[in-house]
Design a protein around this motif. Structure first.
Motif, PDB file in Angstrom:
ATOM      1  N   UNK A 165       3.567   6.207  -2.525  1.00 23.20           N
ATOM      2  CA  UNK A 165       4.740   7.090  -2.625  1.00 23.20           C
ATOM      3  C   UNK A 165       5.664   6.661  -3.761  1.00 23.20           C
ATOM      4  N   UNK A 166       5.977   7.624  -4.620  1.00 20.97           N
ATOM      5  CA  UNK A 166       6.802   7.345  -5.802  1.00 20.97           C
ATOM      6  C   UNK A 166       8.125   6.675  -5.472  1.00 20.97           C
ATOM      7  N   UNK A 167       8.801   7.162  -4.419  1.00 23.25           N
ATOM      8  CA  UNK A 167      10.167   6.667  -4.166  1.00 23.25           C
ATOM      9  C   UNK A 167      10.188   5.242  -3.604  1.00 23.25           C
ATOM     10  N   UNK A 168       9.030   4.758  -3.158  1.00 29.17           N
ATOM     11  CA  UNK A 168       9.014   3.449  -2.484  1.00 29.17           C
ATOM     12  C   UNK A 168       8.745   2.274  -3.420  1.00 29.17           C
ATOM     13  N   UNK A 169       9.564   1.235  -3.261  1.00 33.14           N
ATOM     14  CA  UNK A 169       9.308  -0.095  -3.794  1.00 33.14           C
ATOM     15  C   UNK A 169       9.166  -1.006  -2.576  1.00 33.14           C
ATOM     16  N   UNK A 170       8.795  -2.268  -2.784  1.00 33.21           N
ATOM     17  CA  UNK A 170       8.703  -3.096  -1.587  1.00 33.21           C
ATOM     18  C   UNK A 170       9.206  -4.511  -1.823  1.00 33.21           C
ATOM     19  N   UNK A 171       9.655  -5.110  -0.710  1.00 34.05           N
ATOM     20  CA  UNK A 171      10.005  -6.527  -0.656  1.00 34.05           C
ATOM     21  C   UNK A 171       9.009  -7.161   0.288  1.00 34.05           C
ATOM     22  N   UNK A 172       8.467  -8.322  -0.111  1.00 32.74           N
ATOM     23  CA  UNK A 172       7.414  -8.956   0.678  1.00 32.74           C
ATOM     24  C   UNK A 172       7.856 -10.337   1.137  1.00 32.74           C
ATOM     25  N   UNK A 173       7.580 -10.644   2.407  1.00 32.11           N
ATOM     26  CA  UNK A 173       7.967 -11.950   2.925  1.00 32.11           C
ATOM     27  C   UNK A 173       7.904 -12.003   4.433  1.00 32.11           C
ATOM     28  N   UNK A 187       0.834  -1.201   0.000  1.00 27.04           N
ATOM     29  CA  UNK A 187       0.000   0.000   0.000  1.00 27.04           C
ATOM     30  C   UNK A 187       0.877   1.263   0.000  1.00 27.04           C
ATOM     31  N   UNK A 188       1.914   1.270   0.836  1.00 28.86           N
ATOM     32  CA  UNK A 188       2.814   2.429   0.897  1.00 28.86           C
ATOM     33  C   UNK A 188       3.536   2.624  -0.437  1.00 28.86           C
ATOM     34  N   UNK A 189       3.913   1.515  -1.086  1.00 31.68           N
ATOM     35  CA  UNK A 189       4.612   1.618  -2.370  1.00 31.68           C
ATOM     36  C   UNK A 189       3.705   2.222  -3.444  1.00 31.68           C
ATOM     37  N   UNK A 190       2.405   1.933  -3.347  1.00 31.93           N
ATOM     38  CA  UNK A 190       1.461   2.536  -4.293  1.00 31.93           C
ATOM     39  C   UNK A 190       1.312   4.019  -4.037  1.00 31.93           C
TER      40      UNK A 190
END
Ligand code: NI
Length: 258
Positions: A58-66, A53-56
């Motif tokens: 904010x432009x600068x954010x990508x995410x790793x999930x696990x 949700x945060x990655x959607x």
């Protein structure tokens, strides 16, 4: 000196430490402070959904999930299937992480439980063709055994091993993540590693809100403080800090296909 084009390859902006000013930090202060990309790492299913949700947002954010090893006991049947679904359908989800082994805390799940969860997530990453973000605390032997077996793409975050271990990890195709520890007075191994990592395998990271570099040690960390890490590593390697930031950002883009 103000550094630009900072890529923080490891942070936790879903942490409650950012509840009061997360929005202004991610939308204004970090971009204005030279931060262009951050890989925000999840630790369980709830934080995977939250970081997506945060990655959607904010432009600068990508995410790793696990699932982080410290959360291994919380894993429920089907959680990894949900995470796999997110990873397959979301462009900003760029890695499986943070995953690994943590033998430091006594209250963590038993080693076999942690190894089983780590192995299943390594297999998942390989199936999806995604890199992994690896947490290895006091667990070098078992971590390397599983990495030799699964041969994932990825990064050993907050690398705490020897130069010898670094060389084997690099040979396996892995990247080495370094952060605030290199600025600590007692940092001997991290400094040796910082001097010797091949330039195309080094990544910079914060682990924010943790691991703030000197002169903020013990305070809340954020991605802007990578400047202090970059200046220290640049000093160790005898190079220009901005060149180091640019080179390591290129490495991050290559690993995470950005
Ligand atoms: Ni972390």
């Amino acid at each position: 000196m103000e550094l630009q084009r900072i890529f923080d390859t490891h942070a936790h902006y879903d942490d409650p430490a950012f509840d009061e000013d997360r929005d202004v930090l991610l939308s204004e202060q970090l971009p204005q402070g030279g931060v262009t990309r951050v890989v925000n790492c999840a630790v369980d299913l709830v934080s995977s959904a939250r970081n997506l949700e945060l990655a959607h947002q904010y432009d600068i954010l990508y995410c790793a999930l696990g699932y982080h090893p410290e959360q291994a006991a919380d894993e429920r049947k089907g959680d990894l299937d949900v995470i796999a679904g997110f990873l397959q359908s979301e462009d900003k989800a760029v890695a499986v992480g943070e995953i690994g082994l943590d033998y430091y805390w006594e209250e963590n799940a038993p080693r076999e439980t942690q190894m089983d969860l780590f192995a299943r997530q390594l297999a998942l990453a390989n199936d999806l063709g995604l890199p992994v973000i690896i947490h290895d605390r006091e667990a070098h032997g078992d971590t390397m055994d599983l990495l030799r077996k699964y041969r994932p793409q990825g990064v050993l975050h907050c690398f705490s091993g020897s130069v010898e271990m670094m060389k084997e990890a690099v040979q396996l195709g892995l990247y080495i993540g370094l952060g605030g520890v290199v600025t600590f007075k007692n940092a001997r191994k991290a400094v040796e590693v910082a001097a010797e990592v091949p330039p195309d395998r080094l990544l910079l990271e914060t682990d924010a809100p943790y691991m703030a570099p000197v002169p903020f040690r013990g305070k809340r960390n954020d991605s802007r403080y990578i400047s202090y890490v970059a200046e220290r590593i640049a000093e160790i390697r005898g190079m220009d800090p901005q060149e180091l930031v640019d080179r390591t950002a290129e490495n991050g883009c290559r690993l995470f296909s950005l």
